[in-house]
Design a protein around this motif. Structure first.
Motif, short mmCIF file in Angstrom:
data_model
loop_
_atom_site.label_atom_id
_atom_site.label_comp_id
_atom_site.label_asym_id
_atom_site.label_seq_id
_atom_site.Cartn_x
_atom_site.Cartn_y
_atom_site.Cartn_z
N GLN A 575 0.84 -1.19 0.00
CA GLN A 575 0.00 0.00 0.00
C GLN A 575 0.88 1.24 0.00
OE1 GLN A 575 -2.33 -0.04 3.65
NE2 GLN A 575 -0.58 -0.72 4.87
N ALA A 576 0.40 2.29 -0.69
CA ALA A 576 1.13 3.54 -0.79
C ALA A 576 0.23 4.68 -0.33
CB ALA A 576 1.60 3.78 -2.22
N PHE A 577 0.75 5.51 0.56
CA PHE A 577 0.01 6.64 1.11
C PHE A 577 0.64 7.94 0.64
CE2 PHE A 577 -0.74 3.09 3.88
CZ PHE A 577 -2.03 3.25 4.37
N TYR A 578 -0.20 8.98 0.57
CA TYR A 578 0.29 10.29 0.17
C TYR A 578 -0.39 11.35 1.02
CZ TYR A 578 1.46 14.37 -2.68
OH TYR A 578 1.94 15.58 -3.11
N VAL A 579 0.40 12.36 1.42
CA VAL A 579 -0.11 13.47 2.23
C VAL A 579 0.07 14.75 1.43
CG1 VAL A 579 0.06 14.72 4.40
CG2 VAL A 579 0.53 12.26 4.35
N GLY A 580 -1.02 15.43 1.10
CA GLY A 580 -0.99 16.61 0.24
C GLY A 580 -0.95 17.92 0.98
N THR A 581 -0.49 17.93 2.20
CA THR A 581 -0.30 19.16 2.97
C THR A 581 0.82 18.90 3.96
OG1 THR A 581 -1.41 20.84 4.34
CG2 THR A 581 -2.01 18.53 4.73
N VAL A 582 1.16 19.89 4.77
CA VAL A 582 2.16 19.70 5.82
C VAL A 582 1.40 19.55 7.15
CG1 VAL A 582 4.14 20.67 7.04
CG2 VAL A 582 3.88 21.03 4.57
N LEU A 583 1.24 18.32 7.60
CA LEU A 583 0.53 18.06 8.84
C LEU A 583 1.35 18.54 10.03
CD1 LEU A 583 -0.76 14.43 8.16
CD2 LEU A 583 -2.10 16.55 8.03
N ASP A 584 0.67 19.07 11.05
CA ASP A 584 1.40 19.40 12.27
C ASP A 584 1.79 18.11 12.99
OD1 ASP A 584 -0.85 18.50 13.71
OD2 ASP A 584 -1.61 20.52 14.03
#
Length: 669
Positions: A575-584
């Motif tokens: 599985q591949a995950f992606y984060v499209g912002t800068v999470l705190d």
């Protein structure tokens, strides 16, 4: 000697420091030997800044003092990490005009400090080669010699040289890389701003320009600078290996040091070592842990050495606070806990003159140094490290990894981006997550063997070669869990946009494409919803279109309301995950907690905040390290784990009581 282990000749945890007896009359040396034996010192680095002493004029050498020193060390049972002395050329060499480095503004460096030489200077290379050959021939068979020490902190103060010697070397490097001007022009995109080259002689380093320099040219100059310094190291290694094929070679690295790609450097070394100077006022144990984890990762399967740290205070910060009582001991044990088989200091005896005379040492300025607090702590640490001999050669094993790529670092922080990026600022929160939860984590490159890792996190992997993207894709398809964060996969190795839409070579792996970016202002945030959990992002957002992936979290406000913020793509067995912002930090923790639970990534034991727990294993033995960074005592239940504390000699029982800043190293049954 088997140079695959630094302990094959010593059989101990290495302990000592950078020893500079040339700064003192020889009458002091015998007292140094007595104090070293008292402190438990078994290993010292010598000759690092002694070039002017060894070669006082262009045509004369003086090895007599070093002969006497090597004999004295051997007589006292102390091993030598003998330096090649090439870190700082003597004053007479500055008469050669090509020696001195030139900065981006055209200013020529002067002699009077250190590292003032151009790494591309033919004069420097010629004299350095001759010196190393003489040292290697003279001491190759010396019984006190345990290891070779290349140079010192390569490129620390002067790295990118823009002088004529560097310009000539840069052109040669480019010819080897591209072969033809047509290939160079294509790679650099010189059709933009009328930069097309028709003669090699016109190609220059990226010196001062009125506007942005060509980014591909500047990226290549970073590569060239790394290669120029590495050429020096390779030259020295070749001489030393010919003279002493069985002796290990190292040099002191500096953790996350931008100018040099340490993964490339580690290939040339038999064991890696580094210099650690975290500020006691700035969460130093975390910064130290990050450096240890990186250094351990550079040479998988081998322990490293903490080559430099300070006993008390440094001399180069605006305010040089001393380490609180017990901190030097605690941080020294931390290095062993995270994979070191050697604990060293800069320096042995505090200098009486020069630019670092106020830098702390193992033997401080004092009429009776033996009775000082610092030396007493040094002596106590030496006695404790002797008890840790069974730990030597064991390893820290990790199932989680963080991708670090120096070329991404160089390219990402070039100007003219959608927003200003700081590569370390993307990496640090991910490492902090694993550190604070006592989950062992390695650093890897996009080319590393990832088969042993359950989770691989790639923070802002901006630059990505097609073949490396395929490697990451294969890792996922074969069962791995991969997490990439925003602005990844954007350009290829020539800083060119990968065609077909963002995130370039990662589109199929992540199962999405990105239409446009929406950078956020300094004070802007965006609410993100992950199931029932409220998260928060800042600095960055983007319009994500799903092509196989599913949205795990969505933006909750603004133009992007309802659009994907975090995605998951089931691919093959993984599985591949992606984060499209800068999470705190808190939001990143929520996401990584979910992944860690699902992959059964956990600490060896549960511990309260501020207690560091690591495990070293090997040869059928396991050693549980417990370090209390709190200012108060804590009690740690061990569950079913039992063993004996190597430091105190006590059986562990069902729980361990750690005083403030205390350490336990339990050999598990």
């Amino acid at each position: 000697m088997n140079k695959n282990t630094i302990l094959a000749k010593t059989g101990q945890i290495l302990y000592g420091g950078d020893y500079n007896p040339e700064q003192w009359p020889e009458s002091v040396w015998k007292e140094d030997m007595r104090l070293m034996r008292l402190a438990g010192v078994n290993f010292v680095s010598i000759g690092i800044f002694s070039w002017a002493k060894l070669q006082p004029t262009e045509k004369t050498f003086d090895f007599g003092w070093l002969d006497r020193l090597m004999y004295l060390l051997g007589e006292n049972g102390i091993w030598a990490d003998l330096a090649t002395a090439t870190a700082s050329p003597p004053p007479w060499m500055s008469r050669y005009p090509d020696l001195l480095a030139v900065d981006v503004d055209g200013h020529v460096y002067s002699h009077g400090s250190r590292q003032h030489f151009s790494p591309s200077s033919p004069t420097y290379l010629r004299f350095a080669e001759a010196l190393v050959k003489k040292i290697a021939a003279r001491y190759a068979k010396h019984p006190a010699l345990a290891a070779w020490h290349l140079n010192n902190e390569y490129a620390c103060h002067m790295n990118m040289c823009y002088g004529e010697a560097s310009a000539k070397a840069f052109r040669l490097w480019l010819k080897e890389r591209y072969h033809t001007l047509d290939a160079l022009n294509a790679a650099w995109g010189t059709a933009f701003w009328s930069q097309h080259y028709s003669a090699w002689e016109d190609v220059q380093p990226p010196r001062k320009t009125p506007m942005f320099s060509n980014p591909a040219q500047t990226l290549d100059f970073h590569r060239f600078t790394n290669a120029a310094f590495l050429k020096i190291a390779k030259m020295e290694c070749a001489i030393l290996r010919k003279a002493t094929p069985d002796l290990p070679i190292t040099t002191n690295l500096m953790s996350f040091f931008k100018p040099l790609d340490y993964f490339e450097w580690a290939k040339e070394l038999d064991f890696v070592s580094w210099d650690s100077y975290p500020d006691p006022l700035d969460y130093g144990e975390l910064i130290g842990a990050r450096g240890h984890d990186l250094t351990r990762s550079l040479k998988p399967g081998r322990p490293f050495v903490l080559m430099e740290q300070v006993t008390s205070h440094v001399n180069w910060r605006p305010v040089n606070v001393a380490k609180p009582v017990g901190t030097m001991r605690l941080w020294s044990h931390q290095s062993v806990a995270r994979g070191a088989d050697g604990v060293m200091f800069f320096q042995w005896r505090q200098a009486a003159s020069g630019a670092e005379k106020y830098h702390g040492s193992m033997v401080p300025h004092s009429p009776d140094p033996e009775k000082t607090r610092v030396f007493q702590e040094v002596r106590e640490l030496g006695a404790e490290l002797k008890k840790l001999e069974p730990v030597a050669g064991t390893l820290v094993r990790s199932r989680a990894a963080i991708v670090v790529d120096w070329e991404t670092w160089w390219a990402l922080e070039l100007p003219s981006k959608p927003t200003e990026f700081n590569y370390l600022a993307a990496i640090e929160p991910v490492h902090r997550y694993f550190y604070e939860r006592n989950i062992a984590v390695d650093f890897v490159t996009p080319q590393s063997d990832l088969s042993g890792y359950s989770l691989v996190v790639a923070p802002t992997l901006y630059l990505l070669r097609g073949k490396d993207a395929k490697h990451l894709d294969r890792y996922v398809r074969e069962g791995g869990t991969f997490l990439a964060t925003c602005f990844s996969g954007i350009v290829d190795e020539n800083e060119r946009i990968v065609p077909g839409g963002y995130p370039g070579h990662l589109r199929e792996t992540l199962g999405l494409w990105i239409e446009e970016w929406w950078p956020l202002g300094p004070s802007e945030t965006r609410k993100v919803r992950l199931g029932a959990k409220a998260l928060s992002g800042s600095r960055w957002s983007e319009v994500i279109h799903l092509k196989g992936a599913k949205a795990l979290a969505t933006f909750e406000e603004g133009y992007l309301k309802g659009k994907p913020a975090v995605t998951r793509h089931a691919l093959g067995k993984g599985q591949a995950f992606y984060v499209g912002t800068v999470l705190d930090d808190s939001s990143l923790g929520v996401l990584l907690d979910d992944l860690s639970r699902g992959l059964k990534l956990a600490a060896p034991i549960k511990a309260p905040k501020g207690v560091e727990v690591t495990l070293r294993e090997g040869g059928g033995k396991r050693f549980l390290f417990l370090l209390n960074h709190n200012g108060k005592a804590v009690r740690l239940p061990l569950g079913r784990l039992k063993g004996t504390d190597l430091i105190s000699g006590r059986k562990s029982g069902k729980a361990v009581l750690l005083k403030a800043s205390d350490v336990a190293v339990i050999e598990l049954e």
